[in-house]
Motif scaffolding. Structure first.
Motif, mmCIF file in Angstrom:
data_model
loop_
_atom_site.group_PDB
_atom_site.id
_atom_site.type_symbol
_atom_site.label_atom_id
_atom_site.label_comp_id
_atom_site.label_asym_id
_atom_site.label_seq_id
_atom_site.Cartn_x
_atom_site.Cartn_y
_atom_site.Cartn_z
ATOM 1 N N TYR A 2 0.825 -1.198 0.000
ATOM 2 C CA TYR A 2 0.000 0.000 0.000
ATOM 3 C C TYR A 2 0.865 1.255 0.000
ATOM 4 O O TYR A 2 1.876 1.321 0.687
ATOM 5 C CB TYR A 2 -0.913 -0.023 1.224
ATOM 6 C CG TYR A 2 -2.062 0.938 1.140
ATOM 7 C CD1 TYR A 2 -2.031 2.145 1.832
ATOM 8 C CD2 TYR A 2 -3.190 0.657 0.375
ATOM 9 C CE1 TYR A 2 -3.081 3.039 1.763
ATOM 10 C CE2 TYR A 2 -4.255 1.538 0.291
ATOM 11 C CZ TYR A 2 -4.189 2.729 0.986
ATOM 12 O OH TYR A 2 -5.245 3.609 0.912
ATOM 13 N N VAL A 3 0.449 2.251 -0.770
ATOM 14 C CA VAL A 3 1.227 3.484 -0.908
ATOM 15 C C VAL A 3 0.373 4.694 -0.528
ATOM 16 O O VAL A 3 -0.782 4.800 -0.949
ATOM 17 C CB VAL A 3 1.743 3.652 -2.353
ATOM 18 C CG1 VAL A 3 2.462 4.991 -2.509
ATOM 19 C CG2 VAL A 3 2.678 2.506 -2.722
ATOM 20 N N LEU A 4 0.954 5.578 0.263
ATOM 21 C CA LEU A 4 0.313 6.847 0.614
ATOM 22 C C LEU A 4 1.104 7.984 -0.025
ATOM 23 O O LEU A 4 2.329 8.036 0.101
ATOM 24 C CB LEU A 4 0.289 7.033 2.133
ATOM 25 C CG LEU A 4 -0.592 6.065 2.922
ATOM 26 C CD1 LEU A 4 -0.421 6.292 4.425
ATOM 27 C CD2 LEU A 4 -2.046 6.206 2.532
ATOM 28 N N THR A 5 0.394 8.904 -0.676
ATOM 29 C CA THR A 5 1.045 9.998 -1.384
ATOM 30 C C THR A 5 0.656 11.343 -0.772
ATOM 31 O O THR A 5 -0.525 11.652 -0.655
ATOM 32 C CB THR A 5 0.655 9.976 -2.872
ATOM 33 O OG1 THR A 5 1.021 8.708 -3.438
ATOM 34 C CG2 THR A 5 1.363 11.084 -3.625
ATOM 35 N N GLN A 6 1.662 12.116 -0.381
ATOM 36 C CA GLN A 6 1.462 13.453 0.161
ATOM 37 C C GLN A 6 2.228 14.467 -0.674
ATOM 38 O O GLN A 6 3.301 14.149 -1.205
ATOM 39 C CB GLN A 6 1.984 13.545 1.602
ATOM 40 C CG GLN A 6 1.294 12.688 2.617
ATOM 41 C CD GLN A 6 1.875 12.908 4.009
ATOM 42 O OE1 GLN A 6 2.346 11.992 4.659
ATOM 43 N NE2 GLN A 6 1.801 14.163 4.476
ATOM 44 N N PRO A 7 1.724 15.704 -0.754
ATOM 45 C CA PRO A 7 2.515 16.744 -1.422
ATOM 46 C C PRO A 7 3.736 17.050 -0.577
ATOM 47 O O PRO A 7 3.657 17.069 0.648
ATOM 48 C CB PRO A 7 1.556 17.938 -1.469
ATOM 49 C CG PRO A 7 0.622 17.704 -0.320
ATOM 50 C CD PRO A 7 0.463 16.210 -0.224
ATOM 51 N N TYR A 85 4.343 17.073 8.448
ATOM 52 C CA TYR A 85 3.142 16.325 8.796
ATOM 53 C C TYR A 85 3.107 15.021 8.002
ATOM 54 O O TYR A 85 3.360 15.005 6.793
ATOM 55 C CB TYR A 85 1.887 17.158 8.494
ATOM 56 C CG TYR A 85 1.743 18.336 9.427
ATOM 57 C CD1 TYR A 85 2.398 19.537 9.156
ATOM 58 C CD2 TYR A 85 0.984 18.242 10.598
ATOM 59 C CE1 TYR A 85 2.294 20.615 10.024
ATOM 60 C CE2 TYR A 85 0.875 19.312 11.469
ATOM 61 C CZ TYR A 85 1.536 20.489 11.176
ATOM 62 O OH TYR A 85 1.434 21.556 12.051
ATOM 63 N N TYR A 86 2.797 13.931 8.714
ATOM 64 C CA TYR A 86 2.767 12.606 8.109
ATOM 65 C C TYR A 86 1.406 11.952 8.330
ATOM 66 O O TYR A 86 0.873 11.989 9.439
ATOM 67 C CB TYR A 86 3.834 11.700 8.734
ATOM 68 C CG TYR A 86 5.250 12.155 8.509
ATOM 69 C CD1 TYR A 86 5.873 13.015 9.403
ATOM 70 C CD2 TYR A 86 5.978 11.715 7.404
ATOM 71 C CE1 TYR A 86 7.185 13.434 9.199
ATOM 72 C CE2 TYR A 86 7.285 12.122 7.195
ATOM 73 C CZ TYR A 86 7.885 12.989 8.094
ATOM 74 O OH TYR A 86 9.175 13.394 7.887
ATOM 75 N N CYS A 87 0.890 11.306 7.291
ATOM 76 C CA CYS A 87 -0.294 10.466 7.460
ATOM 77 C C CYS A 87 0.173 9.019 7.619
ATOM 78 O O CYS A 87 1.287 8.652 7.215
ATOM 79 C CB CYS A 87 -1.255 10.606 6.296
ATOM 80 S SG CYS A 87 -0.576 10.254 4.662
ATOM 81 N N GLN A 88 -0.693 8.217 8.223
ATOM 82 C CA GLN A 88 -0.340 6.829 8.525
ATOM 83 C C GLN A 88 -1.592 5.972 8.479
ATOM 84 O O GLN A 88 -2.653 6.396 8.951
ATOM 85 C CB GLN A 88 0.278 6.739 9.921
ATOM 86 C CG GLN A 88 0.654 5.347 10.394
ATOM 87 C CD GLN A 88 0.729 5.261 11.920
ATOM 88 O OE1 GLN A 88 -0.207 5.620 12.634
ATOM 89 N NE2 GLN A 88 1.847 4.783 12.430
ATOM 90 N N VAL A 89 -1.474 4.770 7.926
ATOM 91 C CA VAL A 89 -2.561 3.802 7.960
ATOM 92 C C VAL A 89 -1.983 2.433 8.252
ATOM 93 O O VAL A 89 -0.779 2.203 8.155
ATOM 94 C CB VAL A 89 -3.341 3.733 6.634
ATOM 95 C CG1 VAL A 89 -3.955 5.068 6.281
ATOM 96 C CG2 VAL A 89 -2.469 3.217 5.496
ATOM 97 N N TRP A 90 -2.882 1.512 8.593
ATOM 98 C CA TRP A 90 -2.516 0.119 8.771
ATOM 99 C C TRP A 90 -3.032 -0.666 7.579
ATOM 100 O O TRP A 90 -4.221 -0.577 7.239
ATOM 101 C CB TRP A 90 -3.128 -0.417 10.068
ATOM 102 C CG TRP A 90 -2.825 -1.853 10.349
ATOM 103 C CD1 TRP A 90 -1.592 -2.421 10.428
ATOM 104 C CD2 TRP A 90 -3.765 -2.885 10.628
ATOM 105 N NE1 TRP A 90 -1.705 -3.756 10.739
ATOM 106 C CE2 TRP A 90 -3.026 -4.069 10.870
ATOM 107 C CE3 TRP A 90 -5.157 -2.940 10.702
ATOM 108 C CZ2 TRP A 90 -3.626 -5.283 11.166
ATOM 109 C CZ3 TRP A 90 -5.767 -4.145 11.008
ATOM 110 C CH2 TRP A 90 -5.001 -5.302 11.228
ATOM 111 N N GLY A 101 4.855 10.112 2.662
ATOM 112 C CA GLY A 101 6.187 10.659 2.548
ATOM 113 C C GLY A 101 6.423 11.929 3.351
ATOM 114 O O GLY A 101 7.565 12.358 3.518
ATOM 115 N N GLY A 102 5.348 12.518 3.852
ATOM 116 C CA GLY A 102 5.474 13.725 4.670
ATOM 117 C C GLY A 102 5.277 14.997 3.869
ATOM 118 O O GLY A 102 5.608 15.065 2.675
ATOM 119 N N THR A 103 4.711 16.007 4.523
ATOM 120 C CA THR A 103 4.487 17.316 3.917
ATOM 121 C C THR A 103 5.067 18.385 4.826
ATOM 122 O O THR A 103 4.739 18.429 6.011
ATOM 123 C CB THR A 103 2.987 17.584 3.727
ATOM 124 O OG1 THR A 103 2.432 16.622 2.839
ATOM 125 C CG2 THR A 103 2.761 18.991 3.181
#
Lengths: 108, 117
Positions: A2-7, A85-90, A101-103
């Protein structure tokens, strides 16, 4: 996996509203947590389970999550909000935790 | 008051080993999910490993087979045994309470691991 994309960066003037997006496939079906990290410090959770706030976190911090995007909203931005700021999921498919990746939030 | 204090970081040669410790106070480690997260210099957060209340353990693909997470219940301490270290393992390592689907609500101050010859 799973991939999370942040600006990489978001800029906002003091007193305005900052919105930081976190994109992921069907992320609306997952619980999203958001962390604030200032230079030289450990991360601090500012929003958990999409939209809940830990005690001590100002109401200016809020979260939403739907479809393929989760969003952290910071209202009435202050200079002290400048941070990464970082988002996170399981990812329940493989029991792994995933960070975006952090913003970097810059207060102009 | 919940507190997490990491120790054990330092300089190690490639191929070497290191054991990180995370001493907890104000709560019971074995009653919580406990997580290791690392951050390479100037880069973002990377999840490393988690140990469940049940004792089940899970690892990031990048460390699986080289790192081992464990806990000592009577010492209320979390560990990360790191073997076959590589330059790309260089990072600040944080322990944190929480894991799996729950947020990491408390973090230690971090300990720096540098892998270099």
């Amino acid at each position: 996996s799973y991939v999370l994309t942040q600006p990489p960066s978001v800029s906002v003037a003091p007193g305005k509203t900052a919105r930081i997006a976190c994109g992921g496939y069907n992320i609306g079906r997952k619980s999203v947590h958001w962390y604030q990290q200032k230079p030289g410090q450990a991360p601090v959770v500012v929003v958990y389970d999409d939209s809940d706030r830990p005690s001590g976190i100002p109401e200016r911090f809020s979260g939403s999550n739907s479809g393929n995007t989760a969003t952290l909203t910071i209202s009435w931005v202050e200079a002290g909000d400048e941070a990464d700021y970082y988002c996170q999921v399981w990812d329940s498919s493989n029991y792994h935790v995933v960070f975006g990746g952090g913003t970097k939030l810059t207060v102009l | 008051e919940v507190q997490l204090v990491e120790s054990g970081g330092g300089l190690v040669q490639p191929g070497g080993s290191l054991r990180l410790s995370c001493a907890a106070s104000g709560f019971t480690v074995s009653n919580n999910f406990m997580t290791w997260v690392r951050q390479p210099p100037g880069k973002g957060l990377e999840w490393v490993s988690v140990i469940y209340k049940s004792g089940s353990t899970f690892y990031a693909d990048s460390v699986k087979g080289r790192f081992t997470i464990s806990r000592h219940n009577s010492k209320n301490t979390l560990y990360l045994q790191m073997n076959s270290l590589r330059a790309e393992d260089t990072a600040v390592y944080y322990c944190a309470r929480g894991g799996a689907g729950t947020a990491n609500d408390n973090w230690g101050q971090g300990t720096l691991v540098t892998v270099s010859s």
